[in-house]
Design an enzyme around this catalytic site. Structure first.
Site, mmCIF file in Angstrom:
data_model
loop_
_atom_site.group_PDB
_atom_site.id
_atom_site.type_symbol
_atom_site.label_atom_id
_atom_site.label_comp_id
_atom_site.label_asym_id
_atom_site.label_seq_id
_atom_site.Cartn_x
_atom_site.Cartn_y
_atom_site.Cartn_z
ATOM 1 C CE LYS A 87 153.701 55.705 22.476
ATOM 2 N NZ LYS A 87 154.508 54.477 22.212
ATOM 3 C CB SER A 161 153.628 52.489 25.223
ATOM 4 O OG SER A 161 154.593 52.764 24.224
ATOM 5 C CB SER A 185 155.363 50.469 22.066
ATOM 6 O OG SER A 185 155.745 50.133 23.370
#
Length: 475
Positions: A87, A161, A185
């Site tokens: 990420k 996220s 997330s």
């Protein structure tokens, strides 16, 4: 071959993480072919799926060629030559870390500890996946990169996220990815893309160069199609840096896969934790979680409807840590461009970064004791991961702070308490709505309970075979 060649693009998309590692180690495929196939799929899907902020084509192919030389020399490592993604809140040497924001950011000079460990296990980092600004929302979109789309329905968000990571794994662009979870997330996007997502015990995977992330709320963890693959990536990334504030005793997650968890006492808790806005559990999500409970009963476990009452104090511990964390990251990234909602949250975080934050941190032992008592009677809690199926990707666009808070709370009120506690939780796929949208359920345990949760999740997977369900390829 070009990325327009379907045979080349499809290549190894069906292989999971462990299968890819085995195929490369045996010589069935080369690392160059596996990594090249992943890069071509990323390129082919980027205009529609938009899962990646950074694609490391030249560097990843060079690293794959080096992996092939090491393999030919007889070297073996758990993930040698296997493509994975991380990420874009995680530092990769030579690449910037934008964390969903706009602006010009200098390339990082060192890998984050989690990336260093993935590389030490032999993994090839093919790119950095999209995330919303500073990880604030269960949507993955921003003015700076657009909307990341859900592979199951391109009109929908994959969640956030870690939405870029979940979209990439669900679509078969990469076999697994590392995400992060500060309020759900990892688990939320896993639920909305039919994946296994593990939020480990705080400190299980280092957050260095941060001694802790978002004042202990945020942890790193894996997203994969199977429990075994998620456990394998967890093992590869796990371990402390000498600067970490939280260093739990080591575990070997993969050893729990296939292990009999025993007959467990499981609490089915559908009650929504404390929120300041009206929320309700969608009937289709409730039915899916109840079906998961029925499967657990059929496997021999005792499942009892028993709501976990969190109390108002857990919210008082979460908000100052979350918003002060946003303010801290916002402050240390000069020159960044962000949405006005991010600026507003950073301003609130500045106010809370004082006595309110101090009090929030000191509530945690009380909360451990209070909620820990629930586990005197139960081994695991089963709860919805989200209250709704995935919303439309644009639903968060152009609305104010209050409307945004109402939207995200209504969709995702279930996951954040376990970030306050720092305890493990795993999203498992729970099926699909009538419209074909994935939803999930979370298995929640007390401190250091990953082996128990992983063994239970693997048992569920052997019965439900969720990994057989794949979205239509995006090329």
């Amino acid at each position: 071959m070009t990325v327009s060649d379907p045979a080349h693009v499809s290549g190894t998309q069906e292989l999971g993480l462990a299968e890819s590692a085995a195929a490369i180690a045996s010589g069935t495929i080369t690392s160059t072919a596996a990594v090249g196939g992943a890069l071509d799929r990323i390129d082919a899907a980027q205009s529609t799926l938009n899962a990646f902020r950074i694609v490391r084509r030249e560097r990843a192919l060079a690293e794959a060629a080096e992996a092939d030389r090491r393999l030919a020399a007889g070297e073996r490592l758990p993930l040698l030559g296997v493509p994975v993604a991380v990420k874009d809140d995680t530092d990769v040497a030579g690449e910037p870390t934008a964390f969903g924001c706009g602006g010009d950011f200098a390339p990082k000079t060192e890998d984050a500890e989690s990336v260093r460990r993935l590389r030490a296990a032999g993994a090839v980092i093919v790119g950095k996946t999209n995330t919303c600004e500073l990880g604030q929302w269960p949507f993955t979109s921003a003015a700076w990169f657009g909307h990341t789309r859900n592979p199951w329905d391109r009109a929908r968000t994959p969640g956030g996220s870690s939405g870029g990571a979940s979209a990439a794994v669900a679509a078969g662009l990469v076999p697994a990815a590392l995400g992060s979870d500060g309020a759900g997330s990892i688990r939320i996007p896993a639920a909305w893309t039919n994946l296994v997502g593990i939020k480990p015990q705080r400190g299980r995977i280092s957050t260095w160069p941060e001694a802790e992330a978002f004042y202990g709320l945020t942890v790193n963890g894996p997203l994969a199609r199977t429990v075994a693959d998620a456990a394998l990536l967890l093992d590869a990334a796990a371990g402390p840096h000498r600067g970490d504030l939280h260093t739990p005793e080591p575990i070997t997650a993969s050893d729990a896969v296939g292990r009999d968890p025993g007959r467990l006492r499981i609490a089915l808790s559908l009650r929504i934790p404390f929120t300041a806005t009206r929320t309700a559990l969608d009937p289709e999500v409730e039915q899916a979680v109840r079906r998961t409970a029925d499967t657990l009963r059929a496997l021999g476990h005792t499942v009892t409807v028993a709501d976990l009452h969190y109390g108002i104090l857990i919210g008082a511990s979460f908000l100052p840590r979350s918003l002060a964390g946003i303010r801290r990251v916002h402050h240390r990234m000069p020159g960044l461009k962000v949405d006005p909602r991010t600026t507003a949250n950073a301003r609130i975080g500045r106010v809370l970064d004082g006595p309110a934050l101090y009090g929030a941190r000191h509530l945690e032992p009380l909360l451990h004791n209070r909620i820990g008592r629930f586990f005197h009677d139960y081994d695991v809690v089963l709860a919805p991961t989200t209250a709704t199926p995935p919303p439309r990707a644009e639903e968060i666009d152009g609305i104010g702070v209050n409307a945004t808070n109402n939207l995200i709370t209504a969709a995702c009120p279930y996951t954040w308490p376990w970030n306050v506690l720092g305890w493990p939780s795993i999203n498992v796929p729970a099926g699909f709505t009538d419209a074909g949208l994935p939803v999930g359920a979370q298995l929640m345990g007390t401190a250091d309970s990953e082996p128990l949760l992983i063994s239970l999740a693997a048992q569920l997977e052997s019965e439900l075979n969720w990994q057989r369900h794949r979205p239509t390829p995006w090329w």
